[in-house]
Design a protein around this motif. Sequence first.
Motif, PDB file in Angstrom:
ATOM      1  N   PHE A 154      -7.765  -1.026   0.545  1.00 27.29           N
ATOM      2  CA  PHE A 154      -8.384   0.050  -0.230  1.00 27.29           C
ATOM      3  C   PHE A 154      -8.543   1.338   0.590  1.00 27.29           C
ATOM      4  O   PHE A 154      -9.284   2.220   0.212  1.00 27.29           O
ATOM      5  CB  PHE A 154      -9.771  -0.367  -0.749  1.00 27.29           C
ATOM      6  N   GLY A 155      -7.867   1.413   1.712  1.00 26.70           N
ATOM      7  CA  GLY A 155      -8.102   2.537   2.621  1.00 26.70           C
ATOM      8  C   GLY A 155      -7.264   3.758   2.285  1.00 26.70           C
ATOM      9  O   GLY A 155      -6.315   3.696   1.516  1.00 26.70           O
ATOM     10  N   ARG A 156      -7.676   4.888   2.866  1.00 30.02           N
ATOM     11  CA  ARG A 156      -6.911   6.118   2.688  1.00 30.02           C
ATOM     12  C   ARG A 156      -6.191   6.430   3.985  1.00 30.02           C
ATOM     13  O   ARG A 156      -6.644   6.084   5.063  1.00 30.02           O
ATOM     14  CB  ARG A 156      -7.857   7.296   2.388  1.00 30.02           C
ATOM     15  N   GLU A 157      -5.107   7.155   3.865  1.00 34.50           N
ATOM     16  CA  GLU A 157      -4.365   7.519   5.057  1.00 34.50           C
ATOM     17  C   GLU A 157      -5.230   8.400   5.946  1.00 34.50           C
ATOM     18  O   GLU A 157      -5.927   9.282   5.481  1.00 34.50           O
ATOM     19  CB  GLU A 157      -3.093   8.264   4.676  1.00 34.50           C
ATOM     20  N   GLU A 158      -5.163   8.129   7.248  1.00 33.83           N
ATOM     21  CA  GLU A 158      -5.918   8.929   8.201  1.00 33.83           C
ATOM     22  C   GLU A 158      -5.045  10.039   8.709  1.00 33.83           C
ATOM     23  O   GLU A 158      -3.972   9.799   9.254  1.00 33.83           O
ATOM     24  CB  GLU A 158      -6.324   8.060   9.390  1.00 33.83           C
TER      25      GLU A 158
END
Lengths: 233, 620
Positions: free
Chosen positions: B285-289
């Motif tokens: 569920f993460g967003r690109e850093e």
Amino acid sequence: MLEISGLNSFYGKAHILSDLEFSIDRGEVVALLGRNGAGKTTTMKSIMQIVRPRTGSITFEGTQIAGLPSHKVAQKGIGYVPEERRIFSDLTILENLEVGRQAPRNDTPTWTTDALFEIFPNLYERRHNRGKAMSGGEQQMLTIARTLMGNPKLLLLDEPSEGIAPVIVEQMAKTILRLKREGLTVIISEQNLHFAGIVADRAVIIESGEKKFDGSFGELEKHPEIRDAYLSV
Amino acid sequence: MGFFVAQLLTGLANAAALFLVASGLSLIFGVTRIVNFAHGSLYMLGAYFGITLMNILPGAFGFWGSIVLSGLIVGLIGVIIEMFVLRPVYRAPELFQLVATFGVILVIQDLALLIWGAEDQLGPRAPGLKSVVRILGEPVPQYDLALIAITPFILLGLWWLIAKTRIGILVRAATQDREMVGALGVNQSWLFTGVFFLGSALAGLGGAIQLPKGGADLLMDLNIISAVFVVVVIGGMGSIPGAFVASVLISVLNVFGVSYIPQSTLVLMYVVMAVVLLIRPYGLFGREEKAGEHGQVGEPDRPIRPAGLVGRSFVAVLLIGLAAVPFLFSNFSQVLITDIIIACLFAASLQFILSTGGLVSFGHAAYFGGGAYAAALLVSYTETPMELAFLFAPLAAGLLAIVFGWFCIRLSGVYFAMLTLAFSQLIWSLVFQWYDLTGGDDGLVNIWPSEWLSGTTTYYYFTLIVGVGGIILLRHLNHAPLGYTLRATRDSARQAEATGINVNVVQWTAFAVAGALAGLAGGLFVFSKGSIFPNELEIGKSFDALIVVFLGGVKTLSGGVVGAAFMETIKDWLTRLEYWRLILGLVIIGVVIIAPDGIVGSLRKVSEKIGLRRTEEFMK
């Protein structure tokens, strides 16, 4: 209302503003003019204390704001609309507005989401949409609306006409004139001389971080050499 | 069927504490961009406070009240940590914050020892929930069912807080652009402190709520932290629902792993993590850093240059001194200096990717221990001559780094760090659990050098030549094309790419070189000790290396070597003190805040100030 004197700001070792000095009265709209890299954005960021001026004084309604943290500056009633807009793209339009909300102030208009949606009807239609799905013009309106939610007395608009369609620029000009009528004090940085002439009472021209001209647009018109030296590309 | 359901329920119940701790860590990371390594320590404190309070407060009310109170107390401790340790370093590069939280781990470990003693404490059972329920014929503890019922409400509560309240909106806005939130009149420092309070309180709750199923001991901080990292990385850093899904996934997997493939429970978790990161590099569920989007700018790095005449003469004198050691000092000093040289080489190899490459590896021990184990396995099973086995150490570690590096270098920042950690844990758990091959905890013994090298003095000279050679090679690489391009990729990967540098290949090569030289250090190590144990592969070993590089000075070329020499020299003396972790932890925190340049950087600044050394050209 705002007085700047002897302001020196740096980015690392680069000297951006040198001994900058100007002031603005309540209810005035001042255009900060100059080429790319002249120091317009740095001036605004220095007022907001996002860039920390190394020396100099900035007083707002008689109190010194140089050295305060940014949020304190904003709480004193200075609203900042950055050039890059910096919408919170993961938040909905309503949530973006909520971030900007501050308590009402005595001597300046109080804004509600409803009042803002009246000025910016496009935002109302998309109020539950996320910021990332917006056009440049809509983003620009949202940033202005978000800043107005803080009920500012002084509004700093960094290149509001940059990168948006001509029809929106026109709408933007109307909006700024309306804010002026409401009694807001505005500093607007511009490269578009025509746009600035419509909305602003006075022009301050900077070049390499130094003030080169400070006067009315009528005066500026009488001195085309100034315009040629500092504004034309 | 009944067994299956019971297992599933146990897994779900185990997920409760894991989720609480992981969601706290994720929340803190989302807003502050700080990976709080001390989060496991807060969990441990929650457990200890829970026991203490439960012993005072009676009945069901006392039990649940103690859990809530423990959460609040730990939340306040989190606030203290945020205000006094992290606030001064928010603007510093990521690594500084990480090292500061390492310091906190050490401090809390000793404080817990001081207050609660070394004995493990058994958790009291929940009043009214002490028995079991039969489900499909299988016994399921009532408390497990209670946990399964409670967890969704906590998730819901957190979701509501984040999605629906003004605080939640501000938190999400700050996650994206702190500076803008400040410019809109929101006091970020209190927002950060508030988030730290909440995140820490969740960790404390997690520690207290698992008491009836476990207890409290001094190892639970590091025991949970790697599982929590796995959960947070799988779920996506900063995502609360992600933390929930991943907690359930990992806990259920663990329970079934224990029943069906007991030898690989630890490995399983890291395999799942590696697979998830391969498919979704930023977690479920993460967003690109985006690198650098959070305004963490430090002072620009100084240009590097080869050592001048003074530096070279100093090194020459030092080397002559080291060569003369066997004539002047006892065998004991030679063994000590052998250890120091090995530590220096290991630290230098980490510094190469860390400082020159900007790649913060949390799992460098994998290559040190990997090399050592490779040599040891060859000697133990194939009776390979020592010389050949020794050569195999850097080779095997290099290969390992090539394989792991291929995965890792495709990520950056925190995700890179986490993946390197995961791979090193993978190796550790393999070695630890594959008893038949590696001897597990008993290690591999009788790994001695060949006859001609076996004397203490001979091996001392061998280590001196190989170790110093390795360090000089690494230093030389900094001034070679690999070093130059590596620094370019560190300073701006995109511009480097546009200049025609193949960023991935350069970073991959550097990773492999650093791995191989760590393996060389491991090879020297295993033959000097005659044995190798899994603790050389532990997280602690990787952390030690990071701390050593940091103490020496991250933004220097020789920081790792100097830091390692310093640490190894004082370690012997330091660890004899009763509360050495407390002292070391405070020193680390102090260095981060007061002297972030480390030993070498600070010496350089001082010598510039008193005019011994010319100020760098660009500083004027």
